[in-house]
Design an enzyme around this catalytic site. Structure first.
Site, mmCIF file in Angstrom:
data_model
loop_
_atom_site.group_PDB
_atom_site.id
_atom_site.type_symbol
_atom_site.label_atom_id
_atom_site.label_comp_id
_atom_site.label_asym_id
_atom_site.label_seq_id
_atom_site.Cartn_x
_atom_site.Cartn_y
_atom_site.Cartn_z
ATOM 1 C CB CYS A 143 -0.909 0.006 1.219
ATOM 2 S SG CYS A 143 -1.880 -1.478 1.434
ATOM 3 C CB CYS A 187 -35.050 -2.001 17.315
ATOM 4 S SG CYS A 187 -35.758 -3.570 17.830
ATOM 5 C CG HIS A 188 -31.696 0.118 15.633
ATOM 6 N ND1 HIS A 188 -30.931 -0.017 16.770
ATOM 7 C CD2 HIS A 188 -31.717 -1.101 15.047
ATOM 8 C CE1 HIS A 188 -30.494 -1.269 16.841
ATOM 9 N NE2 HIS A 188 -30.957 -1.954 15.821
ATOM 10 C CB CYS A 203 -33.426 -1.645 10.740
ATOM 11 S SG CYS A 203 -32.857 -2.865 9.563
ATOM 12 C CB CYS A 205 -6.773 -1.361 -3.595
ATOM 13 S SG CYS A 205 -5.698 0.000 -4.058
ATOM 14 N NE ARG A 214 -24.175 -4.536 16.743
ATOM 15 C CZ ARG A 214 -25.389 -5.060 16.816
ATOM 16 N NH1 ARG A 214 -25.803 -5.933 15.918
ATOM 17 N NH2 ARG A 214 -26.199 -4.712 17.795
ATOM 18 C CB CYS A 264 -29.312 -6.493 13.549
ATOM 19 S SG CYS A 264 -29.383 -5.348 14.942
#
Lengths: 106, 258
Positions: B73, B177-178, B174, B111, B215, B219
């Site tokens: 890199c 709840c959120h 989603c 890349c 994540r 959920c």
């Protein structure tokens, strides 16, 4: 490949109580978990952590399988003489890591 | 009379400025604000945050040549990684020459395959997470700034629709709840507003670093829905929507969450 983060003061007054904190990358595999094929994943933990100040042992702990991955160790020491604090981790699968830090005592 | 008028005038100026100030108050909460002080300290302390171990690994990977091109890199992007400042704030984005958006992990793999001529890194592998943590860490403390690319709009809209769609055996979306119940408790845990401010995130439950994708899968399993395959575009659409929703919030990567 050792991957360690250490937090300790570079200088201390004589007789001062200083805190030394160390974090190490390690999976801490318990030896109780079955893998995707049903067989038990071999235990792979750090068994012992020791700290020496100019060669004299000042702190030691034995780690158990219940300790989380990437163990974080924090302990206190009385600054007596300038010198090197060596931190050693050893464990399963021949795991051996040593890191040293210099502390100046005024 | 004059004094009264000045008083009224002052009062109205005060009311107007108060209204302005309140209109300007950002009511969004990062998951950071819902954590206890000890976890907040853990995240803020660069030697206690386990995510920093991965940033350190990422710095090593950044300098290690890979693939048939034998390029690292550093050869294109420079040794300090400072060229990556702000990059994590604007992804997912549409890479040059492509017509669909890619998230940061996909961009790193792009890349790798295009420039390093190396095999793409598997999802959630330590090397991929380390590299994305290293890149994301360069943007720490800056406000999230999704690009104003009109081509992203249809993908973002589909992400918003996914966000609002009920699914799974529990028939939850989603948003249920959120958005509707954020800040309340679910089995003793505060429901966060789900702003992706600190990904890749070190989750104590996982005992390792994980991406936003992981994540989201977490959920989906929680509402007993079928999670999408790791390379499916649904995640990128949701990420696009979430980043826009969190526009302007401070970036915390690598964050620590319980």
């Amino acid at each position: 490949m050792a991957n360690v983060l250490i937090n300790a003061p570079k200088t201390a007054r004589r007789g001062e109580i200083i805190e030394i904190k160390a974090l190490i990358l390690h999976p801490m595999e318990t030896g109780f978990r079955p893998g995707t094929n049903g067989s038990i994943i071999a235990r792979n933990i750090i068994e012992r952590f020791t700290a020496t100040w100019n060669g004299d042992e000042i702190f030691r702990i034995d780690l158990s399988p219940a300790i989380a991955a990437n163990p974080f160790v924090s302990f206190f020491a009385v600054a007596t003489d300038s010198g090197t604090v060596s931190l050693r981790w050893s464990g399963d699968e021949g795991f051996q890591v040593e890191e040293s830090i210099a502390i100046t005592v005024e | 009379m004059m004094r009264l008028r000045i008083g009224l005038c002052l009062a109205s100026v005060f009311v107007a400025s108060l209204a302005l100030a309140q209109g300007g108050i950002d009511k969004r909460r990062s998951g950071y604000q819902d954590m206890g002080p000890s976890l907040q300290k853990m995240q803020d302390d660069g030697t206690a945050n386990p995510g920093m171990l991965f940033v350190q690994l990422g710095a090593q990977a950044w300098a290690t040549p890979a693939g048939a091109a034998n390029k690292a890199c550093v050869d294109c992007h420079g040794a300090s990684g400072a060229t990556m400042k702000g990059v994590a704030l604007r992804y997912p984005a549409i890479p040059e020459g492509a017509d669909t958006p890619a998230d940061l992990e996909a961009r790193i793999n792009l890349c790798r395959t295009a420039n390093q001529k190396a095999a793409p890194l598997p999802p959630e592998s330590r090397e991929l997470l380390s590299l994305s943590a290293y890149v994301a860490h360069q943007s720490r403390g800056q406000p999230i700034a999704p690009p104003d690319d009109p081509r992203l709009a249809p993908f973002r809209e589909r992400g918003a629709a996914l966000w609002a769609a009920r699914q799974g055996q529990l028939n939850l979306s989603c948003a249920a709840c959120h958005d509707d119940n954020a800040g309340k408790k679910l089995a003793g845990v505060t429901i966060p507003e789900a702003h992706p401010t600190g990904y890749p995130v070190y989750r104590l439950e996982w005992q390792t670093l994980g991406s936003l994708k992981r994540r989201l899968r977490n959920c989906l399993v929680g509402i007993r829905a079928e999670s999408y395959a790791y390379d499916s575009p649904e995640y990128v659409m949701l990420e696009l929507f979430l980043m826009e929703r969190a526009r302007g919030m401070a970036f915390e990567a690598p964050a620590v969450r319980p």
